[in-house]
Each structure stands twice: as C-alpha cells, then as structure tokens.
Scaffold this motif. Structure first.
Motif, PDB file in Angstrom:
ATOM      1  N   THR A 116      73.839  43.775  84.871  1.00  0.00           N
ATOM      2  CA  THR A 116      73.179  44.131  86.124  1.00  0.00           C
ATOM      3  C   THR A 116      74.207  44.438  87.208  1.00  0.00           C
ATOM      4  N   GLY A 126      73.032  47.985  98.885  1.00  0.00           N
ATOM      5  CA  GLY A 126      72.575  46.596  98.899  1.00  0.00           C
ATOM      6  C   GLY A 126      71.102  46.456  99.236  1.00  0.00           C
ATOM      7  N   ASN A 127      70.590  47.339 100.076  1.00  0.00           N
ATOM      8  CA  ASN A 127      69.173  47.274 100.459  1.00  0.00           C
ATOM      9  C   ASN A 127      68.251  47.997  99.489  1.00  0.00           C
ATOM     10  N   ASP A 128      68.732  49.031  98.825  1.00  0.00           N
ATOM     11  CA  ASP A 128      67.880  49.839  97.953  1.00  0.00           C
ATOM     12  C   ASP A 128      68.042  49.500  96.472  1.00  0.00           C
ATOM     13  N   LEU A 186      70.176  47.107  94.833  1.00  0.00           N
ATOM     14  CA  LEU A 186      70.328  45.712  94.411  1.00  0.00           C
ATOM     15  C   LEU A 186      68.996  44.998  94.176  1.00  0.00           C
ATOM     16  N   PRO A 187      68.031  45.067  95.104  1.00  0.00           N
ATOM     17  CA  PRO A 187      66.760  44.376  94.837  1.00  0.00           C
ATOM     18  C   PRO A 187      66.037  44.907  93.598  1.00  0.00           C
ATOM     19  N   ALA A 188      66.090  46.213  93.373  1.00  0.00           N
ATOM     20  CA  ALA A 188      65.429  46.791  92.197  1.00  0.00           C
ATOM     21  C   ALA A 188      66.098  46.317  90.912  1.00  0.00           C
ATOM     22  N   GLU A 189      67.421  46.289  90.891  1.00  0.00           N
ATOM     23  CA  GLU A 189      68.142  45.826  89.702  1.00  0.00           C
ATOM     24  C   GLU A 189      67.914  44.334  89.459  1.00  0.00           C
ATOM     25  N   LEU A 190      67.865  43.542  90.523  1.00  0.00           N
ATOM     26  CA  LEU A 190      67.598  42.109  90.356  1.00  0.00           C
ATOM     27  C   LEU A 190      66.187  41.872  89.825  1.00  0.00           C
ATOM     28  N   GLU A 191      65.240  42.683  90.283  1.00  0.00           N
ATOM     29  CA  GLU A 191      63.865  42.568  89.788  1.00  0.00           C
ATOM     30  C   GLU A 191      63.813  42.866  88.287  1.00  0.00           C
ATOM     31  N   LYS A 192      64.505  43.922  87.869  1.00  0.00           N
ATOM     32  CA  LYS A 192      64.554  44.264  86.437  1.00  0.00           C
ATOM     33  C   LYS A 192      65.219  43.148  85.641  1.00  0.00           C
TER      34      LYS A 192
END
Length: 141
Positions: free
Chosen positions: A30, A120-122, A124-130
């Motif tokens: 990730t 970091g705003n766009d 990172l959250p999507a990758e952490l969710e995956k």
C-alpha cells in the motif's frame, strides 16, 4: 440484507494469525502504491516549471521512490529528487550577478508541499480503505 458467515473459533484464530503475518507485506504494498502516485504527481507538476530546453539534470526526470523500514512502526515511503536545483525552484532564490550583486528574487513555486497534501488527501485515504478491505477479507476467510 447482510449475509453472515459463521466461523469456528479455530478457523478465525488461524485467519487472524495469517492476516497478522501478511500485514507488513500488505502495508508495504500500500505504501509503495501511495509513493508511486506521489512520484507521478511530482513529475507532472515539475514539468510545468521546466526551463524549456533539455538539461542533463531535468527536474521532471529526477524523482525517485522507495519504501524503507523493517517493521510496521517505522515503515515509510520516501520520494526524493536528485536534481540539485529542486530547492531553488520550490522555495525560491535570489538572482545574483557574477560580481555578487543581488538584482532580484524569484518566488518559489511550493509545488512539493501542495502536491504532497493533494496526494495525502486524495490517494492515501482510498488506498487505506482498499488495504483495510483486503485485511478484513483475509480475516473473514
């Protein structure tokens, strides 16, 4: 309606142990994706500030990435530039004559901070969710 899958406690414990053992590899994967996205965005942004002629040390071609760390507590993705003038473009610099007289100042573009915050705003959250979905799926079996 949500579907429930009942697992025996032994199966659940085995799945959790397996997920924990795979956890560092998944975290590294990730971080690698996020670092690669940051590198791509920095390359794209730095192309805007090219001087218009070919250089030996092009700013856009100077970005590198790697994931370092030996445990989850110190795992990080590093992105850096080998171009010696990246700081001058990003933070600004004085214009100096050969005699050492200052004749002006070039404002910095501050594209590194802006790009890092955007990723970091766009991304990172999507990758952490995956990442969390993969981990949850592995635990559930």
């Amino acid at each position: 309606m949500a579907e429930f899958k009942l697992l025996k406690i032994d199966e659940l414990q085995d799945n959790i142990k397996k997920a924990i053992s795979e956890h560092p590899k998944e975290a590294e994967k990730t971080l690698n994706k996020v670092g690669l996205e940051l590198k791509k965005e920095l390359t794209k942004e730095s192309q805007k500030y090219a001087s218009g002629r070919e250089h030996k040390r092009s700013l856009a071609k100077s970005w590198h990435k790697k994931v370092v760390g030996d445990s989850l507590s110190n795992l990080e993705a590093q992105v850096w530039s080998t171009a010696p003038h990246v700081g001058l473009v990003d933070r600004g610099h004085k214009i100096v004559t050969k005699n050492g007289n200052t004749v002006g100042y070039v404002q910095g573009k501050h594209f590194i901070d802006k790009t890092s915050k955007d990723v970091g705003n766009d991304v990172l959250p999507a990758e952490l969710e995956k990442y969390l979905k993969r981990l949850k799926k592995e635990i559930e079996g």
